[in-house]
Design a protein around this motif. Structure first.
Motif, mmCIF file in Angstrom:
data_model
loop_
_atom_site.group_PDB
_atom_site.id
_atom_site.type_symbol
_atom_site.label_atom_id
_atom_site.label_comp_id
_atom_site.label_asym_id
_atom_site.label_seq_id
_atom_site.Cartn_x
_atom_site.Cartn_y
_atom_site.Cartn_z
ATOM 1 N N THR A 138 -17.355 -72.267 -14.273
ATOM 2 C CA THR A 138 -17.913 -71.098 -13.569
ATOM 3 C C THR A 138 -18.550 -71.516 -12.247
ATOM 4 O O THR A 138 -19.240 -72.532 -12.178
ATOM 5 C CB THR A 138 -18.984 -70.413 -14.447
ATOM 6 O OG1 THR A 138 -18.407 -70.089 -15.719
ATOM 7 C CG2 THR A 138 -19.511 -69.147 -13.793
ATOM 8 N N GLU A 139 -18.301 -70.717 -11.195
ATOM 9 C CA GLU A 139 -18.970 -70.911 -9.903
ATOM 10 C C GLU A 139 -20.013 -69.813 -9.735
ATOM 11 O O GLU A 139 -19.755 -68.649 -10.053
ATOM 12 C CB GLU A 139 -17.967 -70.812 -8.746
ATOM 13 C CG GLU A 139 -16.927 -71.899 -8.696
ATOM 14 C CD GLU A 139 -15.955 -71.680 -7.549
ATOM 15 O OE1 GLU A 139 -16.051 -70.630 -6.854
ATOM 16 O OE2 GLU A 139 -15.092 -72.545 -7.340
ATOM 17 N N HIS A 140 -21.193 -70.196 -9.204
ATOM 18 C CA HIS A 140 -22.213 -69.200 -8.879
ATOM 19 C C HIS A 140 -22.311 -69.099 -7.362
ATOM 20 O O HIS A 140 -22.568 -70.088 -6.678
ATOM 21 C CB HIS A 140 -23.574 -69.617 -9.463
ATOM 22 C CG HIS A 140 -24.691 -68.681 -9.091
ATOM 23 N ND1 HIS A 140 -25.952 -69.100 -8.756
ATOM 24 C CD2 HIS A 140 -24.711 -67.329 -8.997
ATOM 25 C CE1 HIS A 140 -26.705 -68.048 -8.465
ATOM 26 N NE2 HIS A 140 -25.976 -66.966 -8.595
ATOM 27 N N HIS A 141 -22.091 -67.886 -6.837
ATOM 28 C CA HIS A 141 -22.185 -67.613 -5.398
ATOM 29 C C HIS A 141 -23.418 -66.741 -5.162
ATOM 30 O O HIS A 141 -23.345 -65.503 -5.233
ATOM 31 C CB HIS A 141 -20.923 -66.891 -4.913
ATOM 32 C CG HIS A 141 -19.669 -67.698 -5.043
ATOM 33 N ND1 HIS A 141 -19.058 -68.314 -3.973
ATOM 34 C CD2 HIS A 141 -18.928 -68.024 -6.134
ATOM 35 C CE1 HIS A 141 -17.981 -68.963 -4.392
ATOM 36 N NE2 HIS A 141 -17.881 -68.807 -5.700
ATOM 37 N N SER A 146 -22.864 -63.150 -7.422
ATOM 38 C CA SER A 146 -21.675 -63.123 -8.271
ATOM 39 C C SER A 146 -21.375 -64.473 -8.904
ATOM 40 O O SER A 146 -21.753 -65.525 -8.385
ATOM 41 C CB SER A 146 -20.443 -62.698 -7.453
ATOM 42 O OG SER A 146 -20.595 -61.408 -6.951
ATOM 43 N N LEU A 147 -20.647 -64.398 -10.028
ATOM 44 C CA LEU A 147 -20.028 -65.563 -10.650
ATOM 45 C C LEU A 147 -18.528 -65.434 -10.455
ATOM 46 O O LEU A 147 -18.000 -64.320 -10.378
ATOM 47 C CB LEU A 147 -20.324 -65.593 -12.155
ATOM 48 C CG LEU A 147 -21.790 -65.601 -12.595
ATOM 49 C CD1 LEU A 147 -21.868 -65.415 -14.103
ATOM 50 C CD2 LEU A 147 -22.466 -66.908 -12.189
ATOM 51 N N ARG A 149 -15.154 -66.905 -12.417
ATOM 52 C CA ARG A 149 -14.625 -67.688 -13.541
ATOM 53 C C ARG A 149 -13.172 -67.297 -13.745
ATOM 54 O O ARG A 149 -12.853 -66.109 -13.849
ATOM 55 C CB ARG A 149 -15.430 -67.401 -14.812
ATOM 56 C CG ARG A 149 -15.013 -68.262 -16.014
ATOM 57 C CD ARG A 149 -15.724 -67.846 -17.285
ATOM 58 N NE ARG A 149 -17.167 -67.877 -17.107
ATOM 59 C CZ ARG A 149 -17.970 -66.862 -17.401
ATOM 60 N NH1 ARG A 149 -17.477 -65.738 -17.863
ATOM 61 N NH2 ARG A 149 -19.274 -66.963 -17.214
ATOM 62 N N LYS A 153 -14.200 -62.186 -10.678
ATOM 63 C CA LYS A 153 -15.572 -62.057 -10.161
ATOM 64 C C LYS A 153 -16.416 -61.293 -11.174
ATOM 65 O O LYS A 153 -16.005 -60.249 -11.680
ATOM 66 C CB LYS A 153 -15.529 -61.308 -8.826
ATOM 67 C CG LYS A 153 -16.844 -61.243 -8.090
ATOM 68 C CD LYS A 153 -16.614 -60.612 -6.723
ATOM 69 C CE LYS A 153 -17.931 -60.222 -6.096
ATOM 70 N NZ LYS A 153 -17.752 -59.458 -4.869
ATOM 71 N N ASN A 161 -29.401 -62.828 -10.624
ATOM 72 C CA ASN A 161 -29.033 -63.794 -9.589
ATOM 73 C C ASN A 161 -30.185 -64.753 -9.301
ATOM 74 O O ASN A 161 -30.016 -65.966 -9.213
ATOM 75 C CB ASN A 161 -28.639 -63.044 -8.312
ATOM 76 C CG ASN A 161 -27.983 -63.935 -7.278
ATOM 77 O OD1 ASN A 161 -26.942 -64.535 -7.532
ATOM 78 N ND2 ASN A 161 -28.574 -64.022 -6.106
ATOM 79 N N LEU A 164 -30.796 -67.109 -12.398
ATOM 80 C CA LEU A 164 -29.772 -68.153 -12.527
ATOM 81 C C LEU A 164 -29.907 -69.188 -11.419
ATOM 82 O O LEU A 164 -29.783 -70.400 -11.667
ATOM 83 C CB LEU A 164 -28.376 -67.524 -12.504
ATOM 84 C CG LEU A 164 -27.202 -68.505 -12.639
ATOM 85 C CD1 LEU A 164 -27.316 -69.341 -13.913
ATOM 86 C CD2 LEU A 164 -25.866 -67.766 -12.609
ATOM 87 N N LYS A 206 -23.216 -62.909 -19.628
ATOM 88 C CA LYS A 206 -22.291 -63.109 -18.514
ATOM 89 C C LYS A 206 -21.873 -64.570 -18.341
ATOM 90 O O LYS A 206 -20.830 -64.845 -17.763
ATOM 91 C CB LYS A 206 -22.917 -62.586 -17.212
ATOM 92 C CG LYS A 206 -23.139 -61.082 -17.228
ATOM 93 C CD LYS A 206 -23.734 -60.560 -15.929
ATOM 94 C CE LYS A 206 -23.948 -59.057 -16.000
ATOM 95 N NZ LYS A 206 -24.513 -58.496 -14.759
ATOM 96 N N ILE A 207 -22.703 -65.510 -18.832
ATOM 97 C CA ILE A 207 -22.403 -66.920 -18.559
ATOM 98 C C ILE A 207 -22.002 -67.718 -19.802
ATOM 99 O O ILE A 207 -21.412 -68.787 -19.669
ATOM 100 C CB ILE A 207 -23.583 -67.636 -17.863
ATOM 101 C CG1 ILE A 207 -24.796 -67.736 -18.788
ATOM 102 C CG2 ILE A 207 -23.926 -66.973 -16.536
ATOM 103 C CD1 ILE A 207 -25.938 -68.577 -18.203
#
Length: 231
Positions: A138-141, A146-147, A149, A153, A161, A164, A206-207
């Protein structure tokens, strides 16, 4: 030195708009000036200013309608409503439309600047937050809340946000609920810890592959939480 912070001043009174804009520019903020509601809605969504100073009464579209429209359009930054004393009675209702805070006219410019500086300190993401963090697949922007995966999005709320991001910047460290509440709500908060825990539960959904047995966002009994990424 110019701050990398943009404030949109939405006010139909030209004199007040000029005075506020001029003062903010002397404080090294970047300023966008708008005089009516319809134009404001378009500019806020296009320019994505860090902070919006929004007059309650505007030609074209009232401030509260502008706020509601840009929130529906995905704008998540700070909106400070400028109101007259007589509009106090409507303020509670307006929070439901997404107003962050209020300042009542006539206001002292120093008070306005102090309020904006407080919002910048606690609610505007710092430049370092533009970094993309990766955990598992997973990337966190953080800048777009947003994530990402598997190419999909996943939207985060402002609070999710913020929570995290603090965990990812403090990977592996045990973090108390009190510290998290200060980070999330911007002060030594009287917010109930159950409210924080509720946001953590939503974030886990969500994660985590299995939110009931979290792999990343782990509970530290009697203290708070810690975030681990051990593949």
């Amino acid at each position: 030195m110019e701050k990398d912070i943009t404030v949109a001043v939405v006010e139909d009174d030209e004199n007040l708009r000029f005075l506020v804009s001029h003062r903010l520019q002397t404080e090294n903020y970047k300023v966008i000036q708008v005089g009516n509601g319809l134009e404001a809605e378009q500019i806020i969504l296009e320019a994505q200013p860090d902070i919006v100073l929004l007059d309650w009464m505007l030609p074209g579209k009232e401030g509260i309608e502008v706020c509601e429209a840009v929130r529906k359009g995905g704008f998540e930054n700070t909106i400070i409503m400028m109101t007259a004393k007589s509009q106090d009675v409507d303020k509670i209702d307006a929070y439901s439309y997404g107003i962050t805070d209020y300042i009542t006219k006539p206001f002292n410019m120093d008070v306005l600047v102090a309020m904006i500086e407080n919002k910048v300190r606690f609610f505007v993401p710092k430049n370092s937050n533009k970094d993309v963090h990766v955990f598992g697949n997973t990337e966190h922007h953080p800048q777009i809340h947003s994530l990402v995966r598997d190419g999909k999005k996943i939207e985060l709320t402002i609070l999710e946000n913020r929570i995290l991001l603090h965990f990812l910047q403090n990977m592996g460290r045990e973090i108390t609920r009190e510290e998290l509440m200060e980070v999330v709500w911007g002060y030594s908060s009287n917010v109930n810890t159950r409210t924080l825990d509720m946001h953590v539960v939503r974030l886990r959904k969500k994660i985590e592959n299995n939110p009931d047995k979290p792999n990343y966002l782990q509970t530290v009994r009697g203290l708070g939480y810690k975030f681990v990424d051990e593949e």
